[in-house]
Design a protein around this motif. Structure first.
Motif, mmCIF file in Angstrom:
data_model
loop_
_atom_site.group_PDB
_atom_site.id
_atom_site.type_symbol
_atom_site.label_atom_id
_atom_site.label_comp_id
_atom_site.label_asym_id
_atom_site.label_seq_id
_atom_site.Cartn_x
_atom_site.Cartn_y
_atom_site.Cartn_z
ATOM 1 N N VAL A 159 0.848 -1.192 0.000
ATOM 2 C CA VAL A 159 0.000 0.000 0.000
ATOM 3 C C VAL A 159 0.884 1.242 0.000
ATOM 4 O O VAL A 159 1.803 1.359 0.814
ATOM 5 N N VAL A 160 0.625 2.140 -0.935
ATOM 6 C CA VAL A 160 1.395 3.373 -1.049
ATOM 7 C C VAL A 160 0.439 4.554 -1.016
ATOM 8 O O VAL A 160 -0.419 4.686 -1.887
ATOM 9 N N LEU A 161 0.579 5.401 -0.001
ATOM 10 C CA LEU A 161 -0.179 6.649 -0.003
ATOM 11 C C LEU A 161 0.647 7.686 -0.749
ATOM 12 O O LEU A 161 1.780 8.000 -0.343
ATOM 13 N N VAL A 162 0.098 8.208 -1.830
ATOM 14 C CA VAL A 162 0.782 9.268 -2.571
ATOM 15 C C VAL A 162 0.289 10.590 -1.997
ATOM 16 O O VAL A 162 -0.907 10.898 -2.055
ATOM 17 N N VAL A 163 1.209 11.331 -1.396
ATOM 18 C CA VAL A 163 0.845 12.569 -0.705
ATOM 19 C C VAL A 163 1.137 13.749 -1.630
ATOM 20 O O VAL A 163 2.279 13.946 -2.071
ATOM 21 N N ASN A 164 0.106 14.510 -1.883
ATOM 22 C CA ASN A 164 0.168 15.592 -2.870
ATOM 23 C C ASN A 164 0.853 16.826 -2.279
ATOM 24 O O ASN A 164 0.230 17.860 -2.072
ATOM 25 N N ASP A 165 2.148 16.689 -2.013
ATOM 26 C CA ASP A 165 2.924 17.772 -1.413
ATOM 27 C C ASP A 165 4.339 17.632 -1.942
ATOM 28 O O ASP A 165 4.865 16.515 -2.006
ATOM 29 N N THR A 166 4.965 18.738 -2.323
ATOM 30 C CA THR A 166 6.267 18.645 -2.984
ATOM 31 C C THR A 166 7.437 18.644 -2.004
ATOM 32 O O THR A 166 8.589 18.516 -2.413
ATOM 33 N N GLU A 167 7.168 18.777 -0.712
ATOM 34 C CA GLU A 167 8.250 18.715 0.280
ATOM 35 C C GLU A 167 8.831 17.296 0.333
ATOM 36 O O GLU A 167 8.101 16.311 0.232
ATOM 37 N N TYR A 168 10.159 17.216 0.521
ATOM 38 C CA TYR A 168 10.839 15.926 0.631
ATOM 39 C C TYR A 168 10.281 15.135 1.809
ATOM 40 O O TYR A 168 10.187 15.663 2.928
ATOM 41 N N GLY A 169 9.886 13.872 1.562
ATOM 42 C CA GLY A 169 9.413 13.084 2.696
ATOM 43 C C GLY A 169 8.835 11.747 2.288
ATOM 44 O O GLY A 169 8.570 11.471 1.121
ATOM 45 N N GLY A 170 8.650 10.903 3.298
ATOM 46 C CA GLY A 170 8.072 9.582 3.084
ATOM 47 C C GLY A 170 8.217 8.763 4.349
ATOM 48 O O GLY A 170 8.771 9.227 5.347
ATOM 49 N N ALA A 171 7.704 7.537 4.298
ATOM 50 C CA ALA A 171 7.842 6.604 5.423
ATOM 51 C C ALA A 171 7.567 5.198 4.924
ATOM 52 O O ALA A 171 6.799 5.004 3.980
ATOM 53 N N GLY A 172 8.210 4.223 5.587
ATOM 54 C CA GLY A 172 7.937 2.822 5.281
ATOM 55 C C GLY A 172 6.806 2.328 6.157
ATOM 56 O O GLY A 172 5.903 3.074 6.489
ATOM 57 N N VAL A 178 4.695 8.381 0.220
ATOM 58 C CA VAL A 178 5.680 9.108 -0.576
ATOM 59 C C VAL A 178 5.078 10.457 -0.943
ATOM 60 O O VAL A 178 3.869 10.571 -1.153
ATOM 61 N N SER A 179 5.931 11.456 -1.009
ATOM 62 C CA SER A 179 5.451 12.785 -1.399
ATOM 63 C C SER A 179 5.684 12.968 -2.896
ATOM 64 O O SER A 179 5.984 12.007 -3.606
ATOM 65 N N LYS A 180 5.564 14.202 -3.362
ATOM 66 C CA LYS A 180 5.783 14.481 -4.786
ATOM 67 C C LYS A 180 7.061 15.275 -5.021
ATOM 68 O O LYS A 180 7.227 15.910 -6.052
ATOM 69 N N HIS A 181 7.981 15.216 -4.071
ATOM 70 C CA HIS A 181 9.307 15.814 -4.259
ATOM 71 C C HIS A 181 9.994 15.159 -5.464
ATOM 72 O O HIS A 181 9.645 14.035 -5.838
ATOM 73 N N ALA A 182 10.958 15.855 -6.057
ATOM 74 C CA ALA A 182 11.659 15.310 -7.224
ATOM 75 C C ALA A 182 12.319 13.968 -6.919
ATOM 76 O O ALA A 182 12.494 13.127 -7.806
ATOM 77 N N SER A 183 12.680 13.751 -5.668
ATOM 78 C CA SER A 183 13.301 12.477 -5.282
ATOM 79 C C SER A 183 12.276 11.404 -4.951
ATOM 80 O O SER A 183 12.654 10.312 -4.527
ATOM 81 N N GLY A 277 19.625 6.936 -4.972
ATOM 82 C CA GLY A 277 20.312 7.104 -6.246
ATOM 83 C C GLY A 277 21.255 5.966 -6.560
ATOM 84 O O GLY A 277 21.793 5.883 -7.667
ATOM 85 N N THR A 278 21.484 5.075 -5.611
ATOM 86 C CA THR A 278 22.296 3.890 -5.891
ATOM 87 C C THR A 278 21.366 2.681 -6.027
ATOM 88 O O THR A 278 20.184 2.762 -5.712
#
Ligand SMILES: [Zn+2]
Length: 467
Positions: A159-172, A178-183, A277-278
């Motif tokens: 299950v993945v909650l896609v959070v509509n916010d561009t700030e860096y962030g997430g959690a397992g 997961v957020s919408k940051h570029a990473s 990135g790795t």
């Protein structure tokens, strides 16, 4: 007349009110759940479910696009790329009143469906839903996720909650965010390592109070022969392993993992569970592949479905298994007939009438993924087997050769053997019930019989000696 008009006017207003109340629901162009990626029935695939958090009703189309992009980005890196066909993905779209997520330190609070927040437990990028340190109510966050999953996709795996916010962030965790940051794609892959396979963080930075339990990719063990990923450590690699250019590509025992700079070790100098990135290191890849096969068997179906097939006649039988397929190869299939391995490596096996002996015949199939990504599989996740026992009753000395179909719909049977009191040829549409087709007198040798009329959709024929 006047009274009647009043009632009509009131009725219209009531209808309008009802229509207004319903309009947010009616404005959904499609039901809350939609398919993002379909590779098979939910019971035979790993089902990823994306949920929208912090998307307003007008933004739900964007959510569906974000879910599709996230699914694709998760499945484009090793080892998932090779197993893309093992996954389905779905999007459950629920609207929030406001866009985004909470940022408590700057006083930003958004009215969102799952009440997500950054800065959980004092960590800026830790993006969670209740229960958490700011809201202890399960019903406000995870309870809503569970209710939606129960309603729309009880066979969920990830299950993945896609959070509509561009700030860096997430959690397992069980329900990852997961957020919408570029990473975000890289964050999602890292968090998937936690949620899907129970991988640990390979970070050296301290996190006081973090539990001391080891994960598949972290350990305090320094004895080479006791290290859980010893199958990956070459004999010439020193243990513990000094970081440096000569060991950068090696699997070894590198100090610094599990939020400890010393005393805890990781398998490789760099890994996605340490640095975004790795790639995932070899040990993390192995764990992820085993996690795939802990959810999905190498055998997903078989025919016949019953394990014990009672045959009284020596007619040929076919056996089949259904297997999933990685992107670039087939799983390894081995058939064994009465203890002897056959050369057949396909998913179908035909055992001819002449091969079936009186008594119990055992047909076994083993299906294995022999990927080089897995070196140690003590739970045998990458292998399944299926055994059929075919019992040919004693006294069934009659042999029925494969029937020949004539152009006019009749069928020619050749029967050989011994039947002092005569015999019958019977036919079945399901191997359960049998119908007499032809009766014959005593036989000692061989005989050719032609049946007068053949009923439709028959799958098996047998001979029964008259007792
Ligand atoms: Zn790793």
């Amino acid at each position: 007349m006047h009274a009647r008009e009043s009632i009509t006017a009131f009725g219209t207003k009531l209808l309008l009110a009802v229509a207004l109340l319903l309009s947010p629901v009616c404005s959904w162009a499609q039901p809350p759940i939609s398919t993002v990626l379909s590779n098979g029935p939910t019971g035979k695939r790993i089902n990823i479910v994306f949920l929208s958090e912090g998307y307003t009703a007008d933004e739900l189309e964007q959510f569906r696009r974000d879910a599709t992009n996230t699914a694709n980005s998760l499945l484009t890196v090793a080892p998932f790329d090779g197993y893309r066909g093992y996954f389905n993905a779905y999007a459950i779209a629920v609207a929030s009143v406001e866009s985004g997520s909470d940022h408590p330190s700057t006083g930003i609070a958004r009215n969102t469906y799952f009440k997500s927040t950054y800065e959980s437990y004092g960590t800026a990028q830790l993006l969670t839903i209740p229960p958490n340190n700011r809201d202890s109510s399960y019903a406000n966050g995870q309870g809503k996720v569970t209710a939606l999953l129960n309603q729309f996709m009880p066979e969920w795996d990830v299950v993945v909650l896609v959070v509509n916010d561009t700030e860096y962030g997430g959690a397992g965790g069980q329900f990852m965010t997961v957020s919408k940051h570029a990473s975000a794609p890289e964050i999602a892959r890292h968090e998937l390592g936690h949620s899907f396979a129970g991988l640990g963080d390979e970070y050296s930075t301290p996190y006081p109070g973090y539990p001391n339990s080891e994960e598949p990719n972290t350990t305090r063990e320094t004895n080479r022969n006791a290290v859980k990923w010893k199958a990956w450590i070459d004999p010439e690699t020193p243990v513990p392993t000094p970081a440096g250019s000569t060991t950068a590509a090696s699997v070894g025992l590198f100090e610094g993992a599990h939020y400890n700079a010393t005393g805890w070790y990781r398998p490789k100098n760099s890994c996605k569970m340490r640095t975004l990135g790795t790639t995932y290191c070899e040990v993390c890849q192995e764990t992820l592949v085993k996690s795939i096969y802990s959810r999905i068997g190498t055998i997903q179906g078989q025919a016949p479905t019953s394990l014990l097939a009672n045959l009284v006649a020596a007619s040929s039988r076919s056996f089949q298994v259904e297997t999933p397929a990685p992107q670039d190869r087939s799983l390894k299939v081995r058939w064994t007939f009465n203890g002897t391995q056959l050369t057949n490596t396909t998913t179908n096996l035909l055992i001819g009438a002449a091969q079936l002996a009186v008594g119990t015949n055992t047909i076994r199939v083993d299906v294995t993924d022999d990927t080089t990504m897995v070196r140690s599989d003590p739970s045998d996740y990458l292998h399944d087997s299926q055994t059929w026992k075919v019992v040919v009753a004693p006294g069934a000395q009659l042999r029925l050769l494969a029937p020949t179909l004539l152009g006019d719909g009749r069928m020619v049977f050749n029967v050989s053997g011994r039947a002092p009191s005569g015999f019958q040829i019977q036919a079945s549409a399901n191997f359960a019930t049998w119908t007499n087709l032809v009766s014959s007198g005593p036989l000692d040798g061989s005989i050719t019989l032609t049946n007068p009329l053949l009923p439709g959709s028959l799958v098996g024929f047998r001979t029964i000696a008259t007792q």
